[in-house]
Design an enzyme around this catalytic site. Structure first.
Site: not given
Ligand code: GDP
Ligand code: IMO
Ligand code: MG
Length: 428
Positions: A13, A16, A40-41
């Site tokens: 999170d 990416k 979850g991106h």
């Molecule tokens: P990912 O799984 O690595 O793609 O990240 P997620 O989407 O799960 O979580 C990142 C969150 O931060 C999302 O809600 C993005 O919209 C938000 N985000 C990404 N870059 C920035 C930033 O530079 N500033 C802020 N405030 N939010 C960001």
């Molecule tokens: P993105 O791509 C954050 C965590 C789960 C749990 C562990 C194992 O959005 O960064 P799983 O269901 O994969 O067997 O769970 O990994 N986990 C993540 N945490 N971001 C993710 O994906 C994750 N995908 C799995 O919360 O601790």
């Molecule tokens: Mg994520």
């Protein structure tokens, strides 16, 4: 050698999805190479917000060919649900390519994931409950179902029956659950084949040909370095290789073809699920980061655990992945904090340790050693050049860069694509 990799440098999170979206306009193929719908991106384009789980974020960029390669585990129900949802919002998904070698998540994998977690009790990993671990376990045990198996009914039936022999014993005799009928699974999987067929390809060959032809291919990692099954905080990890090496095995592209490896790192740290987290905050600072950063899971909605930036983890990620660049995200979330602590090393058994300890027990007991950096009050969400950032924010970024052993090439100052300060060309 125009292949590039994006990996998470912490526990997921990091942003990416946004980083992929930022680079996608210069890219011809975007490849998801590991994990499944545990990811979850989030991508924000104008007023529209998208949450991608199984599909690579690059699917949102017109002209980009999205690829799900062999290293991914696919829940077909989720796949078509996600495709339908994107189509309903006007996104063209017709170019999607899916590896014939990718493994399939079935209802019994999901059921085993959830049941195993319950049986682990307080040792539970806190998985996303999407069947990821059991599907990879079957792959390694050589009793998995692959996409190509769906196109030969007789083979599919044999494989499902073989996979269920042991599992039904486990489900009924150990977990006290109803046994699963092979016929039901086969029927469900076969119901997807007509829709699936046009997408299925030898993606390793297609990607190789694309790279040979000089096209830019971006590999978008799911999860992150500290969740990698080999290099993360085992057993509190996911079941795939989320580090850069996973892009090679997870796609069939030789490591020599990768040019830049881009690590996405937050200006602080978060984690979902169980496991060690040295800089975790249990006080109002943790609550502040969670609230300001909207740190709630994109996949499960769970509140994310929050803590300060951990430089040994960033250094570790730079080393394990061979990073060429960092994208530092969410710097804006730190605005208004007077003094920002950064973990520069750990104390383990009374001794100062500079690196992430190899022993899991040592890491569990590691106490962060902090250095404080002066904060800033100015709103930085409108900054588009490094020079526009307040001096203290500039110093914070430079200090992190020095401690983290890799240049910072972009800085996120908000969720939108343009809320980014680009310092270096990451595709050059
Ligand atoms: P990912 O799984 O690595 O793609 O990240 P997620 O989407 O799960 O979580 C990142 C969150 O931060 C999302 O809600 C993005 O919209 C938000 N985000 C990404 N870059 C920035 C930033 O530079 N500033 C802020 N405030 N939010 C960001
Ligand atoms: P993105 O791509 C954050 C965590 C789960 C749990 C562990 C194992 O959005 O960064 P799983 O269901 O994969 O067997 O769970 O990994 N986990 C993540 N945490 N971001 C993710 O994906 C994750 N995908 C799995 O919360 O601790
Ligand atoms: Mg994520």
């Amino acid at each position: 050698m125009p292949a590039f990799v994006i990996v998470g440098a912490q526990w997921g999170d990091e942003g990416k999805g946004k980083a992929t979206d930022l680079l996608a306009e210069h890219i011809e193929y975007v490849v998801k190479f590991n994990g499944g719908n545990n990811a979850g991106h989030t991508v924000v384009i104008g007023n529209e917000k998208y949450a991608l789980h199984l599909l690579p974020s690059g699917i949102l960029t017109p002209g980009v060919i999205p690829v799900i390669s062999n290293g991914v585990v696919i829940d077909l129900h989720v796949l078509f649900e996600e495709l339908d949802a994107l189509n309903a919002r006007g996104i063209d998904t017709s170019k999607l390519r899916i590896s014939a070698n990718a493994h399939v998540i079935t209802p019994y994998h999901i059921s085993l994931d959830k049941t195993a977690e319950r049986f682990l009790g307080k040792r539970a990993i806190g998985t996303t409950g999407r069947g990821i671990g059991p599907t990879y376990a079957d792959k390694i045990n050589r009793i998995g179902i692959r996409i190509q198996d769906l196109f030969d009914e007789s083979i599919l039936r044999q494989k499902v029956e073989a996979a269920l022999v042991q599992k039904n014993q486990l489900l009924s005799k150990v977990y006290n659950r109803a046994a699963i009928r092979a016929e039901e699974i086969v029927a469900e999987l076969l119901s997807y084949t007509d829709r699936l067929q046009p997408y299925v390809a030898d993606t390793a060959l297609e990607l190789h040909q694309a790279i040979e032809a000089g096209k830019n291919v971006l590999f978008e990692g799911g999860q992150a370095t500290m969740l990698d099954v080999d290099h993360g905080t085992y057993p509190f990890v996911t079941s795939s290789n989320a580090t850069a090496g996973g892009a090679a095995t997870g796609s069939g592209i030789g490591p020599g073809l990768f040019q830049n490896v881009i690590g996405i790192v937050k200006a602080y740290t978060t984690r979902v699920g169980a496991g060690p987290f040295p800089t975790e905050l249990f006080d109002e600072w943790g609550e502040l980061l969670r609230k300001t950063g909207h740190e709630y899971g994109t996949t499960t909605g769970r509140p994310r655990r929050c803590g300060w930036y951990d430089a040994p983890i960033a250094r570790y990620s730079a080393r394990i992945n061979g990073l060429t660049d960092f994208v530092l995200t969410k710097l804006d979330v730190l605005t208004g904090i007077k003094e920002i602590p950064v973990c520069v090393a750990y104390e383990v058994d009374g001794k100062r340790v500079e690196e992430v300890p190899v022993s899991q027990s040592d890491f569990h007991h590691a106490i962060p050693i902090y250095e404080n950096f002066p904060g800033w009050d100015e709103d930085i969400t409108g900054c588009r050049t490094f020079e526009e950032l307040p001096k203290n924010a500039q110093d914070y970024v430079r200090a992190l860069e020095k401690m983290s052993n890799c240049r910072i090439s972009a800085i996120g100052v908000g969720p939108a694509r343009d809320a980014t300060i680009v310092l270096h060309d990451m595709l050059g």
